[in-house]
Scaffold this motif. Sequence first.
Motif, short mmCIF file in Angstrom:
data_model
loop_
_atom_site.label_atom_id
_atom_site.label_comp_id
_atom_site.label_asym_id
_atom_site.label_seq_id
_atom_site.Cartn_x
_atom_site.Cartn_y
_atom_site.Cartn_z
N ARG A 1 0.59 -0.94 -0.01
CA ARG A 1 -0.12 -0.05 0.10
C ARG A 1 1.17 1.05 0.20
O ARG A 1 0.57 2.14 -0.71
N SER B 1 -7.24 -4.00 10.65
CA SER B 1 -6.24 -3.80 9.62
C SER B 1 -5.94 -5.82 9.30
O SER B 1 -4.70 -5.63 9.57
N GLU C 1 -6.89 -8.29 3.60
CA GLU C 1 -7.51 -7.08 2.96
C GLU C 1 -6.84 -5.52 2.36
O GLU C 1 -6.60 -4.84 1.73
N VAL C 2 -5.87 -5.64 3.39
CA VAL C 2 -4.58 -4.09 3.95
C VAL C 2 -4.04 -4.50 2.16
O VAL C 2 -3.68 -3.60 1.01
N PHE D 1 -8.09 -2.28 0.02
CA PHE D 1 -9.59 -2.26 0.79
C PHE D 1 -8.99 -0.49 1.57
O PHE D 1 -8.01 -0.95 2.24
N THR E 1 -8.74 1.16 4.57
CA THR E 1 -8.72 0.72 5.77
C THR E 1 -7.79 1.95 6.96
O THR E 1 -7.34 2.78 6.23
N LEU F 1 -5.75 4.41 2.54
CA LEU F 1 -5.01 3.90 3.82
C LEU F 1 -5.54 5.46 4.97
O LEU F 1 -5.02 6.69 4.31
N TYR G 1 -9.66 4.28 16.10
CA TYR G 1 -9.70 3.39 15.06
C TYR G 1 -9.61 2.01 15.96
O TYR G 1 -9.26 0.88 15.93
N ASP H 1 -10.85 -1.25 16.33
CA ASP H 1 -9.61 -2.79 16.12
C ASP H 1 -10.44 -3.93 17.24
O ASP H 1 -10.34 -4.92 16.85
N LEU I 1 -13.47 -5.45 15.50
CA LEU I 1 -12.45 -6.41 13.79
C LEU I 1 -12.08 -7.95 14.85
O LEU I 1 -12.31 -8.79 13.70
#
Length: 319
Positions: free
Chosen positions: A19, A132, A136-137, A141, A143, A167, A233, A238, A241
């Motif tokens: 990324r 994260s 997916e990173v 996507f 993030t 990001l 986040y 987190d 997630l």
Amino acid sequence: MNNIVVAGGGVFGTAISERLAWNPNNNVIIHSVEEDVVKSINEEHKNKKYFPTRFLNRSIKATLDNQVFDDADEIFLVIPSKAIVPFSKEIKKFITKKDPLVINLAKGMSDDGAFITEKIPFKRTASMKGPSFAIEVLNGFPTAFTFGGSESDYDLVKNNLFNNTGLTLDHTNDIRAVELASILKNMYAIAIGLVSGRYNSPNVDFLVYTKAVNEIRELLKIYNCDESVIFRYCGIGDLGLTGLNDLSRNRTFGMLIGKGFGHENGESATVIEGYRTIKLFGEMTRDRHLEDKFPLVQALYKLMYQGSSLNEYLITALS
């Protein structure tokens, strides 16, 4: 150009490197101790060990040489938390030209139970955590992370390094709060996984999730951290997630126990970060006579380390 060295050629180190390489102003080099990883990235533009079918940005290079840190403007630490302090002391010997920004992405404590950013020998340090998953990173996507560090370093990362990467960041000056929140969420993901394995019920999951949020907030207070970080986040993001998604190792570990499998003293080929955290905070809250204030922590500690039964855990967690 931003000369960025990502220390760690594993799953997340590879994903964040990809990324960062989306920004043409970033010169990204992965430092790894694995010769096969370095060879694969440099010769085939793949990390065949961790993502065998995925091509990486062709601008990404890899090296085994510690000398690369001498030219770094920014260093992202993406190696196991227990290894970061000795690794940092080793690479510090090679840094003579600049005062790099060193960002810790590992989610855990140092081997002696201290915060990593307080143990590494650099002047400019930061911590970056958030919801994260690595795959997916890597897949591009959007993030988000919380950046714990100075305002100027936050602006540098958000507006310069992360430009065109997809990001995003929120910010706090309290580095310790970001570190602590990321450590605790693994432990509480196990707590949620345990009831998910037994009941498979959103009602029950969020019952325990809400208790977990409150206990994390109280633990932030104990460590004199900014308790409002729970709303960033690195906090509820987190925890959500990690505690509510089956891609999470810690949640899956808890679910297996909830379904009746033994935990085998936490031994696994996969790192279960929360297992070690349970011991640290179970003993800390007990030593401070705070058992009643942290029932989830104590129930986890008794289950994992004192031979308590799953039913005893459930009675405490759900009462």
